[in-house]
Design a protein around this motif. Structure first.
Motif, PDB file in Angstrom:
ATOM      1  N   ILE A   1       2.069   2.026  -3.306  1.00  0.00           N
ATOM      2  CA  ILE A   1       1.041   2.649  -4.143  1.00  0.00           C
ATOM      3  C   ILE A   1       1.015   4.156  -3.877  1.00  0.00           C
ATOM      4  O   ILE A   1       0.873   4.974  -4.791  1.00  0.00           O
ATOM      5  CB  ILE A   1      -0.337   2.016  -3.879  1.00  0.00           C
ATOM      6  CG1 ILE A   1      -0.343   0.576  -4.382  1.00  0.00           C
ATOM      7  CG2 ILE A   1      -1.438   2.813  -4.565  1.00  0.00           C
ATOM      8  CD1 ILE A   1      -1.632  -0.161  -4.151  1.00  0.00           C
ATOM      9  N   GLY A   2       1.188   4.521  -2.597  1.00  0.00           N
ATOM     10  CA  GLY A   2       1.274   5.939  -2.263  1.00  0.00           C
ATOM     11  C   GLY A   2       2.421   6.614  -3.013  1.00  0.00           C
ATOM     12  O   GLY A   2       2.259   7.688  -3.600  1.00  0.00           O
TER      13      GLY A   2
ATOM     14  N   ILE B   1       0.839  -1.196   0.000  1.00  0.00           N
ATOM     15  CA  ILE B   1       0.000   0.000   0.000  1.00  0.00           C
ATOM     16  C   ILE B   1       0.882   1.257   0.000  1.00  0.00           C
ATOM     17  O   ILE B   1       0.612   2.221  -0.710  1.00  0.00           O
ATOM     18  CB  ILE B   1      -0.906   0.011   1.242  1.00  0.00           C
ATOM     19  CG1 ILE B   1      -1.701  -1.273   1.328  1.00  0.00           C
ATOM     20  CG2 ILE B   1      -1.792   1.229   1.246  1.00  0.00           C
ATOM     21  CD1 ILE B   1      -2.923  -1.329   0.542  1.00  0.00           C
ATOM     22  N   CYS B   2       1.933   1.226   0.818  1.00  0.00           N
ATOM     23  CA  CYS B   2       2.853   2.359   0.838  1.00  0.00           C
ATOM     24  C   CYS B   2       3.412   2.619  -0.552  1.00  0.00           C
ATOM     25  O   CYS B   2       3.523   3.760  -0.989  1.00  0.00           O
ATOM     26  CB  CYS B   2       4.019   2.077   1.775  1.00  0.00           C
ATOM     27  SG  CYS B   2       3.638   2.387   3.474  1.00  0.00           S
TER      28      CYS B   2
END
Ligand code: ATP
Ligand code: MG
Lengths: 250, 319, 289
Positions: free
Chosen positions: C99-100, C96-97
């Motif tokens: 993706i950030g 997820i990070c």
């Protein structure tokens, strides 16, 4: 009458033969011990019986039908339920919810009934069943506690309650006494007897000899994956091979 | 117990009444926004059902597209009424999910993540490749809007009411599923699959069930969306949108039923305010996402608790 | 027949990019068990560096290639330190990070390059080599395949002949066992992401004169990298290189004779098939859970 027959069971992991041509049978209503030194293949035997591992060869016959090759959930439905050597619970759920999940056969429902509430009666009955098991096992006072908050001894008891909730006719218990103090051990022994008296046949894997000798009607001894001896606790205790390989070594 | 049920009921009733009058105080484009937000709520809540088993699929956006394309094609090419194509959109997405569950659920965790991404992308590329019937990159336009009595569903307010009713029903159904025996079993499958299996739970079935039902509802959401904007295109369901779904769920929190909705609402409203700095929007999303993952991993739903614990720590520090 | 041979040549040239762009994903996943979704954006940053510094400001091409490698390596190291390291025990969190980061890098690229059409970089090496009257290889492509091959061989040497390389392989084989042997997994993670990012930066810089540069070009890169990673076997570097060559040939052929979209669709389906039949890929080992 034999409820479970393990026939020439072999399980290989690559080159390692964890279970080698093992045969034994368990009579209905007895507590059958499966003992042996560390790494003897006891847990592996359990996993194969319960369908969590596929056997390399051999057969497993439960109530005169082969259950070999069936999926674990299917075998559980047939009535063979295992517990786990490492304490395995739904840690973030309460004691009651843990046991309730165990009541799966009766409580199972489909999407429509669930949405429309048509399964209400069934769910009420499932809750009653769960409560009954909790009472039977003596956890009523801790019913709403989270599993993770229980002391180790009670976690072990809860694990057995979850298994019992699924109404097995054959219960495979993997080292339920490990790490227990004498007080907890006594309690667990009582409980095991009580479970047997309620009509459940038990196969017990255990290192605690006091518990094994006190509980079991018959024993099968494994060593390096093969059966070393088979018989009553007295016979096994006096078997020179066993003394040599197992009791003597300890 | 009863008091809290009562309070919840009052809260929900108040919310629904509030939502019913709200659009009359909004500008035209804000009404549009409200419609999309309501649809996105159904998207995240249906995604939540899928994630209950612990599998984070990356195909949910594409499943929405399956519903959207189905409804668009049926209503445009075969003149079938919206009221029939809407449920069919759900059925199509659910069926697609059922078919895909055979290959996909042979995988778990990382493999499932990547596998679902690849499968979704393949489906999406098919919409681009097969211009007949899917219309290629441009997609399909002039999708008819619903017809009922004399209501003009091209106007945002009537369409909003339509969306509100359908989404409320769907969210309620999803809530019932989660709170039922099925929801409990899904939790069990997630937290200790082997234990669930050992008491007779067919974990494969439950993972597939969550995936199929979640896809069914998101298919409906897809149809709702494209019958309002009138066009459907592959771009609407790309990995970018999927990532937004993920962000909503993560920022909102995935431990409670309302967490994901909260995330969708808060971030979408925030997004509205960011219209001025259009270019910067993705970056702000990115930073928010990283911040939440690193410092507030429980999501917004845990915020009150966290603040509470900081206060308590302060107090203890002082005394 | 000429078209056939020309396609093979094109495919082989393409395979250099595929291998370079995928190797970082493979390394980082092998060592850290994190899927770096921003990996395609690292390649994109490499390409933008060349566009900005070389094409816009006239710096020598080779200098900007080096600059791109340094810059992207730096970004990789920052990601490791501030995102992946704190997220060590949470693979999904790491993903997820990343993706950030993907969003942030895209926005930066948009700011630097402005919106509008894709950017082009005129090839620094002009002219075309013609073999047997019909097979044409532009010098720019020849240059990039040679550099890619050299980079891969160097990496191969590093991994098999140096102590550090050995440690990287040990960690990606079995993290716990390596840690027990006293290998610092943090240090190895930095090496892995550093090397992986450097390769991504290089891939971007080499690709720059041959492709359309835009903030979203990372998307196709990551899809290719996923396919190569999965088909080659997660965490397996030789597998990735073999898969890169095979997939590049396959993709080039299908693109030439059918269409690029069909090529990608079939690639994705092959990948799903591999995931079903043999999730460990053609050369991989099982990832412990
Ligand atoms: N999944 C596996 N893969 C490879 N080898 C295994 C696996 N599971 C068990 N083994 C090996 O098989 C042998 C038997 O293991 P098993 O767990 O059945 O022993 P056990 O009798 O239960 O021992 P303990 O009393 O310590 O629990 C051991 O040598 C073990 O290392
Ligand atoms: Mg054991």
């Amino acid at each position: 009458m034999a409820i479970l027959e393990v026939k020439k069971l072999t399980k290989r992991f690559g080159g390692l033969i964890a279970v080698n041509d093992v045969s034994f049978s368990v009579d209905e209503g007895e507590i059958h011990g499966l003992i042996g030194p560390n790494g003897a293949g006891k847990s592996t035997t359990f996993k194969v019986i319960a369908g969590f591992l596929a056997p390399s060869s051999g057969d497993i016959v439960f109530r005169n039908t082969s259950i070999k090759g069936r999926k674990p959930f299917r075998i559980a439905k047939d009535g063979v339920v295992r517990t786990f050597q490492e304490t395995t619970l739904f840690q973030e759920l309460s004691v009651f919810e843990n046991v309730l999940i165990g009541v799966h056969k009766e409580a199972k429902t489909d999407v429509f009934s669930a949405v429309l509430g048509l399964d209400r009666k069934r769910q009420v009955r499932a809750s009653m069943d769960a409560n009954q098991v909790i009472e039977f096992i003596g956890l009523s006072e801790r019913k709403d506690q989270l599993a993770v908050e229980l002391p180790l001894g009670f976690q072990r008891v809860l694990a057995i309650a979850v298994a019992l909730a699924s109404k097995p006719s054959l219960l495979l218990m993997d080292e339920p006494f490990a790490g227990m103090n004498p007080e907890e051990t006594r309690h667990m022994m009582e409980l095991t007897r009580k479970v047997r008296e309620s009509g459940v046949t038990i196969v017990l894997v255990e290192h605690n000899m006091k518990a094994v000798m006190g509980l079991c009607d018959r024993l099968t001894v494994l060593n390096f994956g093969t059966v070393l001896a088979d018989g009553t606790p007295e016979q096994v205790q006096n078997n020179p091979d066993v003394i040599q390989a197992y009791l003597g070594g300890a | 117990m009863n008091a809290s049920v009562y309070r919840t009921a009052v809260l929900i009733a108040g919310l629904l009444i509030g939502l019913t009058i709200l659009p009359h105080f909004l500008k035209y484009h804000q009404q549009d926004f409200l419609i999309f937000l309501t649809i996105n709520i159904l998207v995240v809540v249906s995604y939540r059902l899928v994630t209950l088993t612990g599998e984070w699929s990356l195909i949910h956006a594409v499943m929405m597209g399956v519903g959207a394309y189905t409804s668009a094609l049926l209503s445009k090419n075969f003149d079938i009424s919206f009221w029939i194509t809407l449920p069919l959109a759900g059925v199509a997405a659910g069926t697609m999910a059922a078919l895909l569950s055979y290959p996909l659920f042979r995988m778990t965790q990382f493999y499932f993540l990547i596998g679902s991404f690849a499968t979704g992308e393949a489906i999406r590329l098919c919409w681009i490749q097969f211009i007949k019937p899917f219309g290629g990159t441009g997609g399909i336009s002039a999708i008819p809007s619903p017809e009922l009595l004399d209501i003009d569903f091209l106007e945002p307010i009537p369409y909003f009411y339509l969306v509100l009713i359908i989404v409320t029903i769907c969210v309620f159904l999803l809530y019932r599923i989660e709170k039922s025996r099925i929801g409990l079993t899904l939790h069990a499958v997630h937290w200790k699959g082997v234990l669930a299996e050992s008491v007779g739970v067919n974990t494969w079935n439950y993972r597939a069930l969550a995936f199929i039902v979640g896809s069914l509802f998101v298919g409906i959401a897809g149809a709702l969306k494209v019958h309002y904007i009138g066009t459907v295109a592959p771009k609407q369901f790309d990995i970018g949108f999927m990532v937004f779904i993920l962000i909503w769920v993560i920022v909102g929190g995935y431990r409670t039923f309302y967490g994901a909705m909260l995330g969708a609402v808060v971030l979408s409203v925030l997004d509205e305010f960011l219209r001025e700095v259009n270019q910067l929007r993705p970056a702000i999303y990115g930073i928010t996402l990283i911040f939440f993952i690193l410092y507030l991993s429980g999501g917004l739903e845990r915020l009150p608790q966290k603040i509470g614990s900081i206060f308590r720590m302060r107090k203890q520090g002082n005394t | 027949m000429d078209l056939f041979i020309q396609t093979i040549v094109n495919g082989i040239i393409q395979s250099g990019f595929y291998a370079l762009a995928s190797i970082g994903l493979v390394l980082v996943f092998g060592v850290m068990r994190v899927v770096n979704f921003a990996h395609g954006e690292l390649v994109m940053v490499g390409a933008y560096t060349v566009w900005l510094v070389h094409a816009q400001h006239g710096a020598p091409y080779l200098f900007t290639v080096v600059l791109a490698i340094i810059l992207v390596t730096g970004i990789g190291l920052v990601m490791e330190r501030f995102l992946f390291r704190p997220m060590m025990n949470d693979p999904l969190g790491g993903l997820i990070c990343s993706i950030g980061v993907l969003f942030i890098l895209q926005v930066i690229a948009t700011y630097v390059g402005g919106e509008g059409p894709s950017k082009q970089v005129p090839p620094p090496f002009e002219g075309t080599m013609v073999i047997m009257d019909s097979i044409r290889i532009p010098y720019q492509r020849l240059f990039s395949i040679c550099v890619s091959a050299a980079a891969l061989v160097t990496l191969w040497y590093f991994l098999t002949r140096s102590t550090l390389g050995w440690a990287v392989r040990a960690v990606s084989m079995d993290r716990e066992a390596a840690a027990l042997q006293g290998i610092s997994t943090v240090r190895i993670s930095m090496v892995a992401i550093g090397v992986g990012a450097a390769m991504a930066g290089l891939a971007g810089a080499l690709m720059a004169p041959l492709t359309n540069i835009n903030p979203h070009m990372g998307h196709n890169v990551i899809i290719t990298a996923f396919i190569v990673t999965i088909v080659g076997g997660i965490g397996s570097l030789p597998g990735a290189v073999i898969a890169a060559v095979l997939y590049a040939l396959f993709h080039t052929f299908v693109t030439t004779y059918f269409s690029g979209t069909i090529a990608t669709i079939s690639g994705l389906l092959i990948m799903v098939l591999v995931l079903i039949v043999r999730p460990t890929g053609i050369m991989g080992h099982r990832v412990s859970e």
